[in-house]
Scaffold this motif. Structure first.
Motif, PDB file in Angstrom:
ATOM      1  N   THR A  64       0.800  -1.225   0.000  1.00 32.65           N
ATOM      2  CA  THR A  64       0.000   0.000   0.000  1.00 32.65           C
ATOM      3  C   THR A  64       0.829   1.271   0.000  1.00 32.65           C
ATOM      4  OG1 THR A  64      -0.130  -0.088   2.419  1.00 32.65           O
ATOM      5  CG2 THR A  64      -1.936  -1.102   1.184  1.00 32.65           C
ATOM      6  N   ASP A  65       2.110   1.177   0.422  1.00 33.25           N
ATOM      7  CA  ASP A  65       2.937   2.374   0.601  1.00 33.25           C
ATOM      8  C   ASP A  65       4.210   2.266  -0.221  1.00 33.25           C
ATOM      9  OD1 ASP A  65       1.955   4.059   3.329  1.00 33.25           O
ATOM     10  OD2 ASP A  65       1.218   1.998   3.141  1.00 33.25           O
ATOM     11  N   VAL A  66       4.506   3.345  -0.969  1.00 32.94           N
ATOM     12  CA  VAL A  66       5.637   3.366  -1.892  1.00 32.94           C
ATOM     13  C   VAL A  66       6.457   4.624  -1.634  1.00 32.94           C
ATOM     14  CG1 VAL A  66       6.297   3.498  -4.325  1.00 32.94           C
ATOM     15  CG2 VAL A  66       4.387   2.031  -3.636  1.00 32.94           C
ATOM     16  N   GLY A  67       7.779   4.496  -1.637  1.00 32.90           N
ATOM     17  CA  GLY A  67       8.655   5.634  -1.380  1.00 32.90           C
ATOM     18  C   GLY A  67       9.521   5.975  -2.570  1.00 32.90           C
ATOM     19  N   GLU A  68       9.724   7.261  -2.799  1.00 30.80           N
ATOM     20  CA  GLU A  68      10.579   7.756  -3.875  1.00 30.80           C
ATOM     21  C   GLU A  68      11.499   8.849  -3.348  1.00 30.80           C
ATOM     22  OE1 GLU A  68      11.038   7.117  -7.188  1.00 30.80           O
ATOM     23  OE2 GLU A  68       9.726   5.349  -7.163  1.00 30.80           O
ATOM     24  N   ASN A  69      12.677   8.978  -3.970  1.00 36.08           N
ATOM     25  CA  ASN A  69      13.702   9.910  -3.493  1.00 36.08           C
ATOM     26  C   ASN A  69      13.878  11.167  -4.327  1.00 36.08           C
ATOM     27  OD1 ASN A  69      14.343   7.306  -2.191  1.00 36.08           O
ATOM     28  ND2 ASN A  69      16.169   8.380  -1.458  1.00 36.08           N
ATOM     29  N   ARG A  70      13.539  11.092  -5.617  1.00 36.16           N
ATOM     30  CA  ARG A  70      13.810  12.226  -6.497  1.00 36.16           C
ATOM     31  C   ARG A  70      12.538  12.625  -7.247  1.00 36.16           C
ATOM     32  NH1 ARG A  70      18.512  11.137 -10.454  1.00 36.16           N
ATOM     33  NH2 ARG A  70      17.119   9.442 -11.050  1.00 36.16           N
ATOM     34  N   PHE A  92       7.437  10.739  -0.141  1.00 36.07           N
ATOM     35  CA  PHE A  92       8.669  11.333  -0.650  1.00 36.07           C
ATOM     36  C   PHE A  92       9.690  11.262   0.478  1.00 36.07           C
ATOM     37  CE2 PHE A  92      11.805  14.419  -1.822  1.00 36.07           C
ATOM     38  CZ  PHE A  92      11.926  14.221  -3.187  1.00 36.07           C
ATOM     39  N   ILE A  93      10.802  10.541   0.249  1.00 34.25           N
ATOM     40  CA  ILE A  93      11.735  10.265   1.339  1.00 34.25           C
ATOM     41  C   ILE A  93      13.138  10.826   1.105  1.00 34.25           C
ATOM     42  CG2 ILE A  93      10.472   8.220   2.087  1.00 34.25           C
ATOM     43  CD1 ILE A  93      12.456   6.492   0.620  1.00 34.25           C
ATOM     44  N   GLY A  94      13.370  11.473  -0.036  1.00 33.64           N
ATOM     45  CA  GLY A  94      14.694  12.013  -0.321  1.00 33.64           C
ATOM     46  C   GLY A  94      14.835  13.461   0.114  1.00 33.64           C
ATOM     47  N   ARG A  95      16.050  13.972   0.020  1.00 38.19           N
ATOM     48  CA  ARG A  95      16.266  15.395   0.326  1.00 38.19           C
ATOM     49  C   ARG A  95      15.470  16.223  -0.669  1.00 38.19           C
ATOM     50  NH1 ARG A  95      22.252  16.971   2.387  1.00 38.19           N
ATOM     51  NH2 ARG A  95      20.986  18.623   3.310  1.00 38.19           N
ATOM     52  N   GLN A 112       8.716  12.737   4.059  1.00 33.65           N
ATOM     53  CA  GLN A 112       9.438  12.252   5.240  1.00 33.65           C
ATOM     54  C   GLN A 112      10.772  12.961   5.467  1.00 33.65           C
ATOM     55  OE1 GLN A 112       9.888   8.158   6.019  1.00 33.65           O
ATOM     56  NE2 GLN A 112       7.811   7.605   5.472  1.00 33.65           N
ATOM     57  N   SER A 113      11.063  13.993   4.716  1.00 31.50           N
ATOM     58  CA  SER A 113      12.415  14.561   4.772  1.00 31.50           C
ATOM     59  C   SER A 113      12.428  16.059   5.050  1.00 31.50           C
ATOM     60  CB  SER A 113      13.138  14.274   3.452  1.00 31.50           C
ATOM     61  OG  SER A 113      12.315  14.628   2.341  1.00 31.50           O
ATOM     62  N   VAL A 114      11.485  16.526   5.841  1.00 30.31           N
ATOM     63  CA  VAL A 114      11.465  17.951   6.200  1.00 30.31           C
ATOM     64  C   VAL A 114      12.476  18.186   7.312  1.00 30.31           C
ATOM     65  CG1 VAL A 114      10.073  19.820   7.149  1.00 30.31           C
ATOM     66  CG2 VAL A 114       9.078  18.248   5.477  1.00 30.31           C
ATOM     67  N   ASP A 115      13.459  19.034   7.032  1.00 27.88           N
ATOM     68  CA  ASP A 115      14.549  19.223   7.996  1.00 27.88           C
ATOM     69  C   ASP A 115      14.893  20.683   8.244  1.00 27.88           C
ATOM     70  OD1 ASP A 115      15.697  19.808   5.569  1.00 27.88           O
ATOM     71  OD2 ASP A 115      17.299  18.309   5.716  1.00 27.88           O
ATOM     72  N   SER A 116      14.002  21.595   7.859  1.00 31.22           N
ATOM     73  CA  SER A 116      14.232  23.009   8.154  1.00 31.22           C
ATOM     74  C   SER A 116      12.898  23.739   8.209  1.00 31.22           C
ATOM     75  CB  SER A 116      15.131  23.657   7.097  1.00 31.22           C
ATOM     76  OG  SER A 116      14.432  23.805   5.866  1.00 31.22           O
ATOM     77  N   VAL A 117      12.898  24.836   8.928  1.00 26.75           N
ATOM     78  CA  VAL A 117      11.703  25.673   9.006  1.00 26.75           C
ATOM     79  C   VAL A 117      11.380  26.243   7.635  1.00 26.75           C
ATOM     80  CG1 VAL A 117      10.743  27.789   9.993  1.00 26.75           C
ATOM     81  CG2 VAL A 117      12.040  26.211  11.442  1.00 26.75           C
ATOM     82  N   PRO A 147      24.161  17.688  10.196  1.00 25.29           N
ATOM     83  CA  PRO A 147      23.100  17.902   9.221  1.00 25.29           C
ATOM     84  C   PRO A 147      23.560  17.820   7.766  1.00 25.29           C
ATOM     85  CG  PRO A 147      23.878  20.006  10.019  1.00 25.29           C
ATOM     86  CD  PRO A 147      24.674  18.949  10.752  1.00 25.29           C
ATOM     87  N   SER A 148      24.823  17.511   7.509  1.00 25.02           N
ATOM     88  CA  SER A 148      25.337  17.551   6.139  1.00 25.02           C
ATOM     89  C   SER A 148      24.667  16.529   5.233  1.00 25.02           C
ATOM     90  CB  SER A 148      26.858  17.339   6.130  1.00 25.02           C
ATOM     91  OG  SER A 148      27.196  16.055   6.617  1.00 25.02           O
ATOM     92  N   ARG A 149      24.168  15.421   5.814  1.00 22.17           N
ATOM     93  CA  ARG A 149      23.477  14.409   5.004  1.00 22.17           C
ATOM     94  C   ARG A 149      21.966  14.567   5.098  1.00 22.17           C
ATOM     95  NH1 ARG A 149      27.511  11.642   7.534  1.00 22.17           N
ATOM     96  NH2 ARG A 149      26.071  10.764   9.077  1.00 22.17           N
ATOM     97  N   GLY A 150      21.517  15.662   5.667  1.00 20.08           N
ATOM     98  CA  GLY A 150      20.095  15.900   5.831  1.00 20.08           C
ATOM     99  C   GLY A 150      19.665  15.607   7.254  1.00 20.08           C
TER     100      GLY A 150
END
Length: 248
Positions: A64-70, A92-95, A112-117, A147-150
């Motif tokens: 049921t769940d699919v992840g993509e990076n780009r 969406f799981i990528g930077r 899944q990749s929110v890392d900043s305001v 944080p260099s890798r996200g």
């Protein structure tokens, strides 16, 4: 609408079915080992570099769940899958770059990749007029504080990438819903150490945001350790789909 069955080779479907059975067994065994209910863990099939036909086949097998990076790969793939009459839940799981958010919010159910305001604010703004429901968000956290890798950083004074400010920004956004945290075990760290640290961070976040119960952690090589430390979502690629095609 395309006949989805015609897009999937029988031999490939059999390969995916076998991989899926192995992964499901691993997840069930990992849950049993720590006394968790199997239904507490969602498997996300990470389909980056794999064709839309694989997504369609996996959906037919009950995924049921699919992840993509780009986004440049995910957007057309999601469209192809939709044309085949298949509707998985897209993560969406990528930077994510802020100039891609308008595209991503059109097909992604979860980011899944929110890392900043700043990224949270851009996503919130992009949802206006493009979605009929809030976008689920996992805030990515850097377990080792790099944080260099996200990843946002716990106990960080930076108002843009500090974990506290980022989770607060998501929680306060009208177009977003704070689902929880996401992380990747740092290079050189044993999975047990990494996910134990993540569990401690997640407990702190839940004290402030009780709704943030999701914990996306663990991949093909370390999903058992992640489940042992409370992961609610595991992101599985190669163990499910086989060796990745080479990126071009």
């Amino acid at each position: 609408m395309t006949d989805s069955a015609s897009l999937v080779r029988p031999d490939r479907r059999a390969e995916l079915a076998a991989g899926l059975a192995r992964v499901r067994t691993r997840i069930a065994d990992a849950c049993a080992a720590v006394g968790r209910d199997r239904t507490e863990v969602t498997m996300i099939a990470v389909t980056k570099t794999y064709p839309a036909a694989d997504v369609i086949a996996l959906a037919g097998l009950g995924v049921t769940d699919v992840g993509e990076n780009r986004d440049q790969e995910a957007a057309p793939k999601a469209e192809q899958v939709a044309l085949a009459g298949v509707a998985p839940r897209w993560h969406f799981i990528g930077r994510l770059q802020r100039n891609k958010v308008k595209s991503v919010v059109r097909y992604a159910d979860v980011v899944q990749s929110v890392d900043s305001v700043r990224l949270a604010s851009a996503l919130d703004a992009a949802t206006t007029g493009r979605r009929d429901r809030p976008l689920e968000v996992f805030v990515q956290v850097s377990i080792d504080g790099d944080p260099s890798r996200g990843g946002s950083v716990a106990d960080c004074a930076d108002p843009d990438i500090g974990l506290g400010p980022v989770t607060a920004a998501v929680a306060a956004s009208a177009g977003l819903r704070l689902a929880g945290l996401m992380a990747v075990a740092p290079l050189g760290w044993e999975p047990e150490r990494a996910f134990a640290r993540l569990a401690t961070i997640a407990e702190t976040v839940r004290a402030e945001h009780p709704q943030a119960v999701g914990l996306s952690a663990g991949m093909s090589g370390d999903l058992e350790a992640a489940i042992g430390h409370g992961a609610t979502h595991v992101r599985v690629g190669s163990a499910l789909l086989g060796m990745r095609p080479t990126l071009r």
